[in-house]
Scaffold this motif. Structure first.
Motif, mmCIF file in Angstrom:
data_model
loop_
_atom_site.group_PDB
_atom_site.id
_atom_site.type_symbol
_atom_site.label_atom_id
_atom_site.label_comp_id
_atom_site.label_asym_id
_atom_site.label_seq_id
_atom_site.Cartn_x
_atom_site.Cartn_y
_atom_site.Cartn_z
ATOM 1 N N GLU A 7 30.763 -8.269 5.888
ATOM 2 C CA GLU A 7 30.486 -9.146 7.028
ATOM 3 C C GLU A 7 29.828 -10.458 6.593
ATOM 4 O OE1 GLU A 7 27.094 -8.057 9.672
ATOM 5 O OE2 GLU A 7 26.925 -6.313 8.348
ATOM 6 N N TYR A 8 29.239 -10.472 5.394
ATOM 7 C CA TYR A 8 28.561 -11.662 4.905
ATOM 8 C C TYR A 8 29.484 -12.495 4.022
ATOM 9 C CZ TYR A 8 24.419 -9.335 6.644
ATOM 10 O OH TYR A 8 23.514 -8.711 7.451
ATOM 11 N N ALA A 9 29.294 -13.785 4.076
ATOM 12 C CA ALA A 9 30.093 -14.695 3.273
ATOM 13 C C ALA A 9 29.531 -14.791 1.856
ATOM 14 C CB ALA A 9 30.102 -16.079 3.914
ATOM 15 N N TYR A 10 30.407 -15.106 0.934
ATOM 16 C CA TYR A 10 30.029 -15.324 -0.460
ATOM 17 C C TYR A 10 30.237 -16.796 -0.783
ATOM 18 C CZ TYR A 10 29.732 -10.346 -1.456
ATOM 19 O OH TYR A 10 29.354 -9.033 -1.468
ATOM 20 N N LYS A 11 29.431 -17.305 -1.723
ATOM 21 C CA LYS A 11 29.598 -18.687 -2.163
ATOM 22 C C LYS A 11 29.553 -18.755 -3.682
ATOM 23 C CE LYS A 11 24.838 -20.382 -1.755
ATOM 24 N NZ LYS A 11 24.007 -21.406 -1.101
ATOM 25 N N LEU A 12 30.062 -19.855 -4.198
ATOM 26 C CA LEU A 12 30.162 -20.057 -5.631
ATOM 27 C C LEU A 12 28.781 -20.194 -6.251
ATOM 28 C CD1 LEU A 12 31.947 -20.673 -8.140
ATOM 29 C CD2 LEU A 12 31.765 -23.084 -7.491
ATOM 30 N N LEU A 13 28.546 -19.422 -7.317
ATOM 31 C CA LEU A 13 27.316 -19.544 -8.094
ATOM 32 C C LEU A 13 27.560 -20.261 -9.412
ATOM 33 C CD1 LEU A 13 25.793 -15.970 -7.643
ATOM 34 C CD2 LEU A 13 25.314 -18.042 -6.313
ATOM 35 N N TRP A 14 28.685 -19.901 -10.073
ATOM 36 C CA TRP A 14 28.910 -20.422 -11.410
ATOM 37 C C TRP A 14 30.388 -20.344 -11.766
ATOM 38 C CZ3 TRP A 14 28.442 -17.693 -16.615
ATOM 39 C CH2 TRP A 14 28.281 -18.610 -17.642
ATOM 40 N N VAL A 15 30.875 -21.359 -12.454
ATOM 41 C CA VAL A 15 32.235 -21.351 -12.996
ATOM 42 C C VAL A 15 32.137 -20.955 -14.461
ATOM 43 C CG1 VAL A 15 34.295 -22.728 -13.517
ATOM 44 C CG2 VAL A 15 33.003 -23.156 -11.408
ATOM 45 N N ARG A 16 32.674 -19.799 -14.798
ATOM 46 C CA ARG A 16 32.621 -19.313 -16.183
ATOM 47 C C ARG A 16 33.746 -19.897 -17.041
ATOM 48 N NH1 ARG A 16 29.053 -15.108 -16.505
ATOM 49 N NH2 ARG A 16 28.652 -13.992 -14.575
ATOM 50 N N ARG A 17 34.924 -20.089 -16.428
ATOM 51 C CA ARG A 17 36.070 -20.606 -17.170
ATOM 52 C C ARG A 17 36.914 -21.459 -16.240
ATOM 53 N NH1 ARG A 17 40.699 -17.135 -20.387
ATOM 54 N NH2 ARG A 17 40.639 -15.928 -18.480
ATOM 55 N N SER A 18 37.380 -22.590 -16.772
ATOM 56 C CA SER A 18 38.254 -23.481 -16.008
ATOM 57 C C SER A 18 39.407 -23.881 -16.918
ATOM 58 C CB SER A 18 37.478 -24.715 -15.530
ATOM 59 O OG SER A 18 36.848 -25.372 -16.611
ATOM 60 N N GLN A 19 40.612 -23.498 -16.503
ATOM 61 C CA GLN A 19 41.791 -23.774 -17.318
ATOM 62 C C GLN A 19 42.968 -24.162 -16.433
ATOM 63 O OE1 GLN A 19 42.167 -20.099 -19.638
ATOM 64 N NE2 GLN A 19 41.213 -21.170 -21.352
ATOM 65 N N ARG A 20 43.966 -24.782 -17.079
ATOM 66 C CA ARG A 20 45.147 -25.215 -16.346
ATOM 67 C C ARG A 20 46.371 -25.094 -17.230
ATOM 68 N NH1 ARG A 20 45.787 -31.392 -15.263
ATOM 69 N NH2 ARG A 20 46.511 -31.220 -17.390
ATOM 70 N N LYS A 21 47.491 -24.791 -16.592
ATOM 71 C CA LYS A 21 48.803 -24.912 -17.216
ATOM 72 C C LYS A 21 49.352 -26.278 -16.839
ATOM 73 C CE LYS A 21 50.529 -20.184 -17.345
ATOM 74 N NZ LYS A 21 51.641 -19.324 -16.987
ATOM 75 N N PHE A 22 50.322 -26.725 -17.590
ATOM 76 C CA PHE A 22 50.918 -28.046 -17.364
ATOM 77 C C PHE A 22 51.411 -28.220 -15.930
ATOM 78 C CE2 PHE A 22 54.564 -30.923 -17.368
ATOM 79 C CZ PHE A 22 53.957 -32.062 -17.850
ATOM 80 N N THR A 23 51.869 -27.164 -15.315
ATOM 81 C CA THR A 23 52.524 -27.250 -14.003
ATOM 82 C C THR A 23 51.558 -27.141 -12.824
ATOM 83 O OG1 THR A 23 52.933 -24.884 -14.068
ATOM 84 C CG2 THR A 23 54.683 -26.320 -14.898
ATOM 85 N N LEU A 24 50.297 -27.461 -13.027
ATOM 86 C CA LEU A 24 49.277 -27.396 -11.974
ATOM 87 C C LEU A 24 49.017 -25.967 -11.495
ATOM 88 C CD1 LEU A 24 49.991 -30.598 -9.860
ATOM 89 C CD2 LEU A 24 48.288 -30.261 -11.634
#
Length: 132
Positions: free
Chosen positions: A56-73
């Motif tokens: 019932e409770y919302a969650y929010k972002l605390l931390w980004v551990r990994r950020s990656q991308r492929k060429f195709t977005l």
């Protein structure tokens, strides 16, 4: 076709041979956490998590551990989310305090999101979450 025109095309062909494997690579590469479309994908992933997670409770972002991308977005993100004291229907989840004490809950999630920004379209390709 003259011999000169063939010589001019050789570097172009060589460039394509070198470029194609890089462009067609299916590997994710590290990107900055403040990249425009990455930020939007994180917001989409957290919103989607709150829609489907049976709490019932919302969650929010605390931390980004990994950020990656492929060429195709296509973006891959590992996020740590924390449970707030606000319900999912509350308006301002970003400013909502986290649960504390024995009620405190955190979740580690991996999301893969495909974005088509010209259509404002986000598609969740995969998600895995584990409560800490």
């Amino acid at each position: 076709m003259t011999p000169d025109s063939t010589l001019l095309k050789a570097p172009l062909l060589l460039g394509l041979i070198v470029l194609v494997p890089h462009v067609c690579s299916s590997d994710f590469v590290d990107i900055g956490r403040r990249t425009k479309y990455f930020i939007l994908c994180v917001e989409f992933a957290v919103f989607h998590f709150n829609q489907v997670y049976p709490d019932e409770y919302a969650y929010k972002l605390l931390w980004v551990r990994r950020s990656q991308r492929k060429f195709t977005l296509i973006y891959l993100m590992e996020l740590e989310l924390g449970q707030t004291i606000c319900t999912k229907q509350d308006e301002d989840l970003e400013n909502c305090p986290l649960q504390e004490g024995p009620e405190e809950k955190k979740v580690d999630c991996t999301f893969i999101v495909d974005v088509r920004p010209w259509f404002s379209q986000f598609t969740l390709l995969n998600s895995t979450c584990v409560q800490k």
